[in-house]
Write an enzyme that holds these catalytic residues in place. Structure first.
Site, PDB file in Angstrom:
ATOM      1  N   GLN A  56       1.008  -1.302  -0.107  1.00  0.00           N
ATOM      2  CA  GLN A  56       0.015  -0.333  -0.033  1.00  0.00           C
ATOM      3  C   GLN A  56       1.078   1.773  -0.604  1.00  0.00           C
ATOM      4  OE1 GLN A  56      -2.068   0.490   3.630  1.00  0.00           O
ATOM      5  NE2 GLN A  56      -3.319   1.504   2.784  1.00  0.00           N
ATOM      6  N   GLY A  57       0.570   2.285  -1.187  1.00  0.00           N
ATOM      7  CA  GLY A  57       1.744   2.812  -1.081  1.00  0.00           C
ATOM      8  C   GLY A  57       0.740   4.500  -0.708  1.00  0.00           C
ATOM      9  N   TYR A  58       0.490   4.865   0.220  1.00  0.00           N
ATOM     10  CA  TYR A  58      -0.497   5.818   0.727  1.00  0.00           C
ATOM     11  C   TYR A  58      -0.036   7.174   1.665  1.00  0.00           C
ATOM     12  CZ  TYR A  58      -5.322   4.332  -0.542  1.00  0.00           C
ATOM     13  OH  TYR A  58      -6.089   3.534  -1.076  1.00  0.00           O
ATOM     14  N   SER A  59       1.034   6.710   2.542  1.00  0.00           N
ATOM     15  CA  SER A  59       1.445   7.269   3.537  1.00  0.00           C
ATOM     16  C   SER A  59       2.964   7.499   2.659  1.00  0.00           C
ATOM     17  CB  SER A  59       2.258   6.774   4.559  1.00  0.00           C
ATOM     18  OG  SER A  59       1.227   6.319   5.671  1.00  0.00           O
ATOM     19  N   SER A  92       4.244  -1.208   4.085  1.00  0.00           N
ATOM     20  CA  SER A  92       4.729  -2.516   4.836  1.00  0.00           C
ATOM     21  C   SER A  92       4.857  -3.480   3.685  1.00  0.00           C
ATOM     22  CB  SER A  92       2.910  -3.011   5.585  1.00  0.00           C
ATOM     23  OG  SER A  92       2.768  -1.911   6.771  1.00  0.00           O
ATOM     24  N   GLU A 101     -10.240  -1.626   4.154  1.00  0.00           N
ATOM     25  CA  GLU A 101      -8.974  -1.423   5.245  1.00  0.00           C
ATOM     26  C   GLU A 101      -8.839  -1.813   6.548  1.00  0.00           C
ATOM     27  OE1 GLU A 101      -6.677   1.283   6.040  1.00  0.00           O
ATOM     28  OE2 GLU A 101      -4.786  -0.236   6.919  1.00  0.00           O
TER      29      GLU A 101
HETATM   30  C1  LIG Z   1       2.024  -0.749  11.672  1.00  0.00           C
HETATM   31  C2  LIG Z   1       2.205   0.270  10.501  1.00  0.00           C
HETATM   32  C3  LIG Z   1       1.665  -0.642   9.761  1.00  0.00           C
HETATM   33  C4  LIG Z   1       1.823   0.406   8.301  1.00  0.00           C
HETATM   34  N1  LIG Z   1       1.229   0.490   7.368  1.00  0.00           N
HETATM   35  C5  LIG Z   1       1.509   1.041   5.935  1.00  0.00           C
HETATM   36  C6  LIG Z   1       1.406   0.788   4.918  1.00  0.00           C
HETATM   37  O1  LIG Z   1       1.373  -0.440   4.660  1.00  0.00           O
HETATM   38  N2  LIG Z   1       1.411   1.649   3.267  1.00  0.00           N
HETATM   39  C7  LIG Z   1       0.720   3.112   3.782  1.00  0.00           C
HETATM   40  O2  LIG Z   1       0.434   4.124   2.969  1.00  0.00           O
HETATM   41  N3  LIG Z   1       1.304   3.374   5.455  1.00  0.00           N
HETATM   42  C8  LIG Z   1       1.292   2.495   6.176  1.00  0.00           C
HETATM   43  N4  LIG Z   1       1.399   3.113   7.885  1.00  0.00           N
HETATM   44  C9  LIG Z   1       1.470   4.326   7.805  1.00  0.00           C
HETATM   45  C10 LIG Z   1       0.263   4.733   9.102  1.00  0.00           C
HETATM   46  O3  LIG Z   1      -0.778   4.704   8.168  1.00  0.00           O
HETATM   47  C11 LIG Z   1       0.176   6.373   9.431  1.00  0.00           C
HETATM   48  O4  LIG Z   1       1.748   6.285   9.916  1.00  0.00           O
HETATM   49  C12 LIG Z   1      -0.737   6.834  10.071  1.00  0.00           C
HETATM   50  O5  LIG Z   1      -1.839   7.534   9.315  1.00  0.00           O
HETATM   51  C13 LIG Z   1       0.059   8.236  10.430  1.00  0.00           C
HETATM   52  O6  LIG Z   1       0.687   9.349  10.083  1.00  0.00           O
HETATM   53  P1  LIG Z   1       2.112   9.531  10.187  1.00  0.00           P
HETATM   54  O7  LIG Z   1       3.319   8.718  10.867  1.00  0.00           O
HETATM   55  O8  LIG Z   1       2.785  10.491   9.797  1.00  0.00           O
HETATM   56  O9  LIG Z   1       1.501  10.347  11.488  1.00  0.00           O
HETATM   57  P2  LIG Z   1       1.502  11.870  11.760  1.00  0.00           P
HETATM   58  O10 LIG Z   1       0.135  12.460  10.942  1.00  0.00           O
HETATM   59  O11 LIG Z   1       1.991  13.050  11.277  1.00  0.00           O
HETATM   60  O12 LIG Z   1       1.106  12.016  13.500  1.00  0.00           O
HETATM   61  C14 LIG Z   1       1.445  12.204  14.686  1.00  0.00           C
HETATM   62  C15 LIG Z   1       0.888  12.759  15.505  1.00  0.00           C
HETATM   63  O13 LIG Z   1      -0.148  14.331  15.252  1.00  0.00           O
HETATM   64  C16 LIG Z   1      -1.612  13.451  15.440  1.00  0.00           C
HETATM   65  N5  LIG Z   1      -2.739  14.580  14.725  1.00  0.00           N
HETATM   66  C17 LIG Z   1      -2.236  14.722  12.945  1.00  0.00           C
HETATM   67  N6  LIG Z   1      -2.899  15.250  12.780  1.00  0.00           N
HETATM   68  C18 LIG Z   1      -4.174  15.263  13.877  1.00  0.00           C
HETATM   69  C19 LIG Z   1      -5.617  15.550  14.116  1.00  0.00           C
HETATM   70  N7  LIG Z   1      -6.022  16.636  12.738  1.00  0.00           N
HETATM   71  N8  LIG Z   1      -6.285  15.611  14.681  1.00  0.00           N
HETATM   72  C20 LIG Z   1      -5.433  14.973  15.879  1.00  0.00           C
HETATM   73  N9  LIG Z   1      -4.747  14.766  16.231  1.00  0.00           N
HETATM   74  C21 LIG Z   1      -3.445  15.001  14.919  1.00  0.00           C
HETATM   75  C22 LIG Z   1      -1.653  12.125  15.155  1.00  0.00           C
HETATM   76  O14 LIG Z   1      -2.859  11.528  15.835  1.00  0.00           O
HETATM   77  C23 LIG Z   1      -0.366  11.815  15.856  1.00  0.00           C
HETATM   78  O15 LIG Z   1      -0.427  11.263  17.359  1.00  0.00           O
HETATM   79  C24 LIG Z   1       1.386   2.168   8.454  1.00  0.00           C
HETATM   80  C25 LIG Z   1       2.137   2.743  10.043  1.00  0.00           C
HETATM   81  C26 LIG Z   1       1.972   1.749  11.159  1.00  0.00           C
HETATM   82  C27 LIG Z   1       2.083   1.894  11.766  1.00  0.00           C
END
Ligand SMILES: Cc1cc2nc3c(=O)[nH]c(=O)nc-3n(C[C@H](O)[C@H](O)[C@H](O)COP(=O)(O)OP(=O)(O)OC[C@H]3O[C@@H](n4cnc5c(N)ncnc54)[C@H](O)[C@@H]3O)c2cc1C
Length: 404
Positions: A125-128, A160, A243
């Protein structure tokens, strides 16, 4: 609450159990060198019997059954009891297949779906991206149409198992002039090509399951787009809805985890007697038991409402948050029980080990659950805004939630 099954459901359960008895021996399969082939053969037979890939048309390798939440539940329970493999795990089956069936073109379904269901094609999955996680619509990886191909440049992160995948489904920016959400498209791309660099990231558990993926003039054919250019946001929401739709609010993982914690308390000695006899430990376990039971009964209620075609309202929004909270509490109590054993490293990086060291993995692994698939804070925002109807956080007015 009446939790009993009808005579018809009981008969169906007997059929599934008899099928598994005749076709699956978990102990023999575990030791066999051809375990994968055995699993594949069982899946094929289970599709013929209408037990697996039930919602997927036969032409794509599914068993094309009428939706039936009770039957799906019974199948899951019986396969679990028999320790038999169900559908191939991973984002390919869980996310790509339903998205292609809903939004894909005919050739995309014909080419990708059956091969994904049988495990031939694996997906990432290439989102983040580094600055686009919760605020997913901020993705900057770009794709430009040049001579019948999208040319992709940029970076994804936290993908992942990308190092083991053949293909990626990615959210990319195809129009820089359009508004944030309107400039996105949903592309499929081959990860095994020049210009793709995949670097696994080492996690706190010692595993390296996530990857950074870099694109340097990577190409994918024009018709590997799902939906039209600019429709990526809507298509990605289809994928995300699959998902975590998982199995309605299932509390099975939390219940199993709590059971293991109680076992740990029985076998760990504290001040010369089993920890489970200690009043403070008992109190903590009692409080957690309350949460786990509430979660379990909430999941029964959601299940019952879904079986009657009713909308469970806000309850499903709470599921991931509650699962995360319970995993967190289990980890904290286990940490305090095992004390200095927390310093034990599993024999292999990321391994579970045989003794207390497996709790180290549980403790560290529980942290990721609060982030994956939408963080707990984002989950709370969803509950507040969509569930309780509270006003939107003004600071997020433009970011329209998000990777959740
Ligand atoms: C086990 C695991 C598997 C994953 N697998 C994939 C994958 O296969 N493909 C993929 O694309 N991504 C994947 N991810 C990424 C995951 O989707 C992101 O880490 C997640 O969406 C959070 O984004 P970020 O890490 O950029 O944190 P940020 O968005 O920068 O958030 C940092 C902090 O700020 C808070 N925050 C941010 N915005 C808000 C808001 N609007 N309101 C309140 N609080 C807020 C968050 O809650 C968090 O505490 C995976 C992550 C994990 C841990």
């Amino acid at each position: 609450m009446d939790l009993s099954y009808s005579a018809e459901s009981d008969a169906f359960r007997r059929d599934v159990a008899a099928f598994l008895k005749a076709n699956w021996d978990a102990a023999a399969a575990a030791a066999a060198p051809d375990r994968r082939e055995r699993e594949a053969a069982l899946r094929r037979k289970a599709v013929e019997h209408g037990y697996l890939y039930r919602g997927i048309p036969r032409q794509y390798g599914g068993s094309e059954q009428q939706p039936d939440i009770l039957k799906a539940h019974i199948i899951r329970e019986e396969f679990g009891k028999a320790r038999a493999p169900m559908e191939i795990p991973g984002v390919g089956v869980q996310m790509v297949v339903p998205t292609l069936l809903e939004c894909g073109s005919q050739w995309q379904r014909d080419f990708f779906v059956a091969r994904t269901l049988n495990g031939e094609f694996r997906w990432a999955q290439g989102y983040s991206e580094p600055d686009a996680g919760s605020d997913l619509a901020s993705v900057r990886t770009s794709a430009e149409l040049v001579d019948g191909h999208w040319v992709i440049n940029g970076q994804k992160t936290w993908s992942s198992l990308a190092h083991k995948a053949h293909y990626m489904f990615a959210l990319v920016r195809t129009d820089r002039t359009a508004r944030k959400h309107a400039g996105l498209s949903y592309l499929l791309l081959d990860l095994k090509q020049p210009g793709v660099t995949i670097r696994p990231l080492k996690q706190i558990t010692g595993d390296a399951e996530f990857c950074e993926v870099f694109f340097d003039n990577v190409r994918t054919p024009q018709d590997w787009i799902v939906g039209a250019p600019g429709e990526g946001w809507a298509v990605s929401k289809t994928t995300l809805s699959h998902e975590r739709s998982g199995f309605i609010g299932s509390a099975a993982t939390s219940v199993a985890l709590f059971g293991k914690l109680v076992e740990l308390a029985r076998h760990t000695m504290l001040n010369g007697r089993p920890a489970i006899e200690d009043p403070l430990v008992r109190e903590r376990l009692g409080v957690l038991d309350g949460y786990v039971s509430a979660h379990q009964y909430s999941s029964y209620r959601q299940f019952s409402m879904a079986a009657h075609g009713q909308d469970a309202g806000i309850a499903p929004l709470m599921n991931k948050l509650v699962n995360t909270r319970i995993a967190d509490d289990v980890a904290a109590i286990a940490r305090d029980l095992i004390g200095s054993s927390l310093m034990l490293a599993p024999p292999l990086a990321g391994g579970r080990g045989a003794g207390n060291e497996k709790w180290v993995n549980q403790f560290m692994g529980s942290l990721g659950l609060a982030i994956a698939g939408g963080t707990s804070n984002i989950q709370r925002n969803l509950i507040a805004e969509r569930g309780l109807g509270l006003p939107r956080d003004p600071s997020n007015a433009d970011s329209a939630v998000v990777n959740a």
